[in-house]
Design a protein around this motif. Sequence first.
Motif, PDB file in Angstrom:
ATOM      1  N   GLU A  39     -16.761 -49.347 -36.686  1.00  0.00           N
ATOM      2  CA  GLU A  39     -17.285 -50.338 -37.624  1.00  0.00           C
ATOM      3  C   GLU A  39     -18.663 -49.890 -38.102  1.00  0.00           C
ATOM      4  OE1 GLU A  39     -15.895 -54.698 -36.218  1.00  0.00           O
ATOM      5  OE2 GLU A  39     -17.255 -53.718 -34.813  1.00  0.00           O
ATOM      6  N   ASN A  40     -18.931 -50.096 -39.378  1.00  0.00           N
ATOM      7  CA  ASN A  40     -20.285 -49.931 -39.915  1.00  0.00           C
ATOM      8  C   ASN A  40     -20.886 -48.555 -39.634  1.00  0.00           C
ATOM      9  OD1 ASN A  40     -22.543 -51.073 -41.347  1.00  0.00           O
ATOM     10  ND2 ASN A  40     -23.617 -51.300 -39.397  1.00  0.00           N
ATOM     11  N   ALA A  41     -20.092 -47.501 -39.746  1.00  0.00           N
ATOM     12  CA  ALA A  41     -20.629 -46.146 -39.607  1.00  0.00           C
ATOM     13  C   ALA A  41     -21.280 -45.742 -40.930  1.00  0.00           C
ATOM     14  CB  ALA A  41     -19.522 -45.166 -39.249  1.00  0.00           C
ATOM     15  N   PRO A  42     -22.496 -45.183 -40.911  1.00  0.00           N
ATOM     16  CA  PRO A  42     -23.177 -44.820 -42.156  1.00  0.00           C
ATOM     17  C   PRO A  42     -22.493 -43.652 -42.874  1.00  0.00           C
ATOM     18  CG  PRO A  42     -24.419 -44.037 -40.262  1.00  0.00           C
ATOM     19  CD  PRO A  42     -23.324 -44.893 -39.721  1.00  0.00           C
ATOM     20  N   ALA A  43     -22.175 -43.827 -44.137  1.00  0.00           N
ATOM     21  CA  ALA A  43     -21.485 -42.793 -44.905  1.00  0.00           C
ATOM     22  C   ALA A  43     -22.320 -41.530 -45.056  1.00  0.00           C
ATOM     23  CB  ALA A  43     -21.101 -43.338 -46.282  1.00  0.00           C
ATOM     24  N   ASP A  44     -23.648 -41.689 -45.044  1.00  0.00           N
ATOM     25  CA  ASP A  44     -24.525 -40.530 -45.218  1.00  0.00           C
ATOM     26  C   ASP A  44     -24.914 -39.889 -43.890  1.00  0.00           C
ATOM     27  OD1 ASP A  44     -26.202 -42.465 -44.223  1.00  0.00           O
ATOM     28  OD2 ASP A  44     -27.682 -42.349 -45.849  1.00  0.00           O
ATOM     29  N   GLY A  45     -24.436 -40.427 -42.782  1.00  0.00           N
ATOM     30  CA  GLY A  45     -24.738 -39.859 -41.469  1.00  0.00           C
ATOM     31  C   GLY A  45     -26.144 -40.126 -40.976  1.00  0.00           C
ATOM     32  N   ALA A  46     -26.861 -41.056 -41.608  1.00  0.00           N
ATOM     33  CA  ALA A  46     -28.250 -41.340 -41.230  1.00  0.00           C
ATOM     34  C   ALA A  46     -28.309 -42.419 -40.146  1.00  0.00           C
ATOM     35  CB  ALA A  46     -29.051 -41.775 -42.440  1.00  0.00           C
ATOM     36  N   TYR A  47     -28.971 -42.093 -39.033  1.00  0.00           N
ATOM     37  CA  TYR A  47     -29.176 -43.029 -37.925  1.00  0.00           C
ATOM     38  C   TYR A  47     -30.684 -43.129 -37.696  1.00  0.00           C
ATOM     39  CZ  TYR A  47     -24.184 -42.454 -37.152  1.00  0.00           C
ATOM     40  OH  TYR A  47     -22.812 -42.432 -37.332  1.00  0.00           O
ATOM     41  N   PRO A  48     -31.338 -44.101 -38.327  1.00  0.00           N
ATOM     42  CA  PRO A  48     -32.794 -44.223 -38.194  1.00  0.00           C
ATOM     43  C   PRO A  48     -33.211 -44.511 -36.761  1.00  0.00           C
ATOM     44  CG  PRO A  48     -31.946 -45.547 -40.028  1.00  0.00           C
ATOM     45  CD  PRO A  48     -30.776 -45.119 -39.226  1.00  0.00           C
ATOM     46  N   ALA A  49     -34.445 -44.160 -36.443  1.00  0.00           N
ATOM     47  CA  ALA A  49     -34.996 -44.479 -35.130  1.00  0.00           C
ATOM     48  C   ALA A  49     -34.845 -45.972 -34.866  1.00  0.00           C
ATOM     49  CB  ALA A  49     -36.462 -44.079 -35.060  1.00  0.00           C
ATOM     50  N   GLY A  50     -34.411 -46.319 -33.664  1.00  0.00           N
ATOM     51  CA  GLY A  50     -34.192 -47.705 -33.308  1.00  0.00           C
ATOM     52  C   GLY A  50     -32.762 -48.163 -33.468  1.00  0.00           C
ATOM     53  N   SER A  51     -31.901 -47.327 -34.083  1.00  0.00           N
ATOM     54  CA  SER A  51     -30.501 -47.708 -34.263  1.00  0.00           C
ATOM     55  C   SER A  51     -29.789 -47.821 -32.924  1.00  0.00           C
ATOM     56  CB  SER A  51     -29.767 -46.679 -35.131  1.00  0.00           C
ATOM     57  OG  SER A  51     -30.301 -46.609 -36.435  1.00  0.00           O
ATOM     58  N   LEU A  52     -28.872 -48.761 -32.851  1.00  0.00           N
ATOM     59  CA  LEU A  52     -28.027 -48.968 -31.683  1.00  0.00           C
ATOM     60  C   LEU A  52     -26.590 -48.723 -32.131  1.00  0.00           C
ATOM     61  CD1 LEU A  52     -27.467 -50.124 -28.776  1.00  0.00           C
ATOM     62  CD2 LEU A  52     -27.398 -52.392 -29.873  1.00  0.00           C
ATOM     63  N   ALA A  53     -25.907 -47.784 -31.493  1.00  0.00           N
ATOM     64  CA  ALA A  53     -24.566 -47.410 -31.940  1.00  0.00           C
ATOM     65  C   ALA A  53     -23.651 -47.130 -30.755  1.00  0.00           C
ATOM     66  CB  ALA A  53     -24.639 -46.187 -32.856  1.00  0.00           C
TER      67      ALA A  53
END
Length: 232
Positions: free
Chosen positions: A142-156
Motif C-alpha cells: 500500500e502507498n509505495a512511492p512511485a518515484d522511490g523516494a523515502y524521506p527521513a522519518g518515513s515509516l514503511a
Amino acid sequence: MGAALLSLSVTSCGEESASGTSTASSSVAATSSAPVTPAAAPCSKPPALPSSVPTFSAAPDKADAAGKTFVATVHTTCGDIVLELDGAKAPQTVASFRQLAEKAYWKDSPCHRLTTDGIYVLQCGDPTGSGSGNPGYGYGIENAPADGAYPAGSLAMARTQDPNSNGGQFFVVYEDSTIDPSTGGYSIFGHVTKGMDILAKIAKAGVSGGGADGPPAQPISILSVAVTEKKA
C-alpha cells in the motif's frame, strides 16, 4: 532478513527490504542562536529474546483503520520513538500494526538490521531477531512511492520479493533515501514525530563488526508499543 546487501528484505518466511541509492539531504550549519537538540539518552541493556512468539491466522480487517490517524509510542531500550500512522493511505498496514501492538507481538524484540550506505534505515519488528520472523499472515503493498523516494522519518513495511508478504517487520528511515521502485516498492504507512535523535544515535554507531548492512552496533530493542487513535 536474508537479503542481499542494500536490499530491504527478509527471507521467504518473513518480510523484505529494498535496494537503490539515496539522495543526500542538505544540512545547514548551526548558528549560535540555533536551538540545540538534546542528545539521546544512554541505552539500557536489551532484554532476552522472548521465549515464545504469538502468531495469528489472518490480518485484521482494514476497515478498522480506514480513514483514521493513530499515534504509536514505541518504548525502546534507547528511549521512546513516536509515530503517526496514516490509515487513510495504508489502512491494511495500519490495522495490522495496531493489532500487533495490542497483542504485544513486539515485546522485547530487537531491531535487527541497520543499513548505512545507499539506503539509510533501521529495520525492526521480528521478535525472533533473525530477520525471518512473521506474524503468521501476509498482505499486499500500500502507498509505495512511485518515484522511490523515502524521506527521513518515513515509516514503511519490509517484505520479501513476494508483494503479499508484508506482515510484522518494518523500517524507519533516518536519512533521505531512494529505493528502486521497479520491484513494487515498500508500503509507507506513517512517519516519525519524535525520536529522530535516537535513530541518529543508532546510525552513528554503525553496523556491528563494520560493513554497511547488518545488526546495529548499538543494540536497540522494542519493549512495548502503545497505539491510540488521534482525534481531530
